[in-house]
Design a protein around this motif. Sequence first.
Motif, mmCIF file in Angstrom:
data_model
loop_
_atom_site.group_PDB
_atom_site.id
_atom_site.type_symbol
_atom_site.label_atom_id
_atom_site.label_comp_id
_atom_site.label_asym_id
_atom_site.label_seq_id
_atom_site.Cartn_x
_atom_site.Cartn_y
_atom_site.Cartn_z
ATOM 1 N N ARG A 127 0.838 -1.205 0.000
ATOM 2 C CA ARG A 127 0.000 0.000 0.000
ATOM 3 C C ARG A 127 0.871 1.252 0.000
ATOM 4 O O ARG A 127 0.564 2.239 -0.685
ATOM 5 N N LEU A 128 1.948 1.220 0.797
ATOM 6 C CA LEU A 128 2.847 2.372 0.822
ATOM 7 C C LEU A 128 3.535 2.548 -0.535
ATOM 8 O O LEU A 128 3.688 3.670 -1.019
ATOM 9 N N VAL A 129 3.949 1.438 -1.124
ATOM 10 C CA VAL A 129 4.610 1.507 -2.431
ATOM 11 C C VAL A 129 3.650 2.058 -3.477
ATOM 12 O O VAL A 129 4.019 2.911 -4.303
ATOM 13 N N SER A 130 2.403 1.590 -3.463
ATOM 14 C CA SER A 130 1.409 2.090 -4.420
ATOM 15 C C SER A 130 1.151 3.571 -4.224
ATOM 16 O O SER A 130 0.886 4.301 -5.182
ATOM 17 N N ARG A 131 1.223 4.027 -2.981
ATOM 18 C CA ARG A 131 1.011 5.438 -2.664
ATOM 19 C C ARG A 131 2.142 6.302 -3.207
ATOM 20 O O ARG A 131 1.965 7.488 -3.488
#
Length: 264
Positions: A127-131
Amino acid sequence: MAQDERGVAVVSGASSGFGERIAQLLSRQGYSVVALARRADRLKALAEQDSTGAILPVVADVRDREGLARALDELPPDFRDISVLINNAGLSRGFGPLQSGSPESWREMIDTNISGLLNVSEVLLPRLVSRGSGHVVNIGSIAANYPYMGGNVYAATKAFVHQLSLNMRVDLQGTGVRVSCVAPGMAKTEFAQVRFDGDVERADALYEGIQPLTADDVAEAVAWCVSRPAHVNINMIELMPSDQNFGLGFAGSRTTPADGTDVT
């Protein structure tokens, strides 16, 4: 109502000790906070006492990967924009030489301090990477670097946390996600009571004649890491009481064992 100024911070082990103070401080600094832990009553009190109204209690066990994933997948919309992950959940169980240790205690520390951290990271890192931005702070311990009598398996689990933090930093290079590790020395929280199975007198004896770190000291170090500009990554912070001689004891004492950290 959730805040939206800085996104959402997930804090594991938030029902007491470092995690509780980290959750409180980040909420005051503008984050909406997902306070994750096993003890529902403690989490409820934490949320009710927070003046910002921005702490969401989520009951889950980091050792239960499937239950943890369900809990995090069911977050309300206002708490889904996760920008910070504080991997704080952990414990130390028992105290003594390895040759007389308890395999059950070893397994509990490994399942919580290692597998639990991996479970939370597995669910949230994508999720952090996608953000395209974010920050992971893993709570380590000086026990990872400075051996002391009775530390053995606990210290080894924290050495894992330190090394994993460095490798996470490499793996996330170029994603916009930063990684820090905060390694405290001796701090007076419930940590020693957990280690000594609720023996308050034995736990309190560790702190006689010294001024240990507080949970607030550690929370402030964590908050400082995540407050740096996006181009700055704090790899490691190591802090301990002025009275503590690294992992070997305290000033003026050769017999008092020095603990690593509280990560209740």
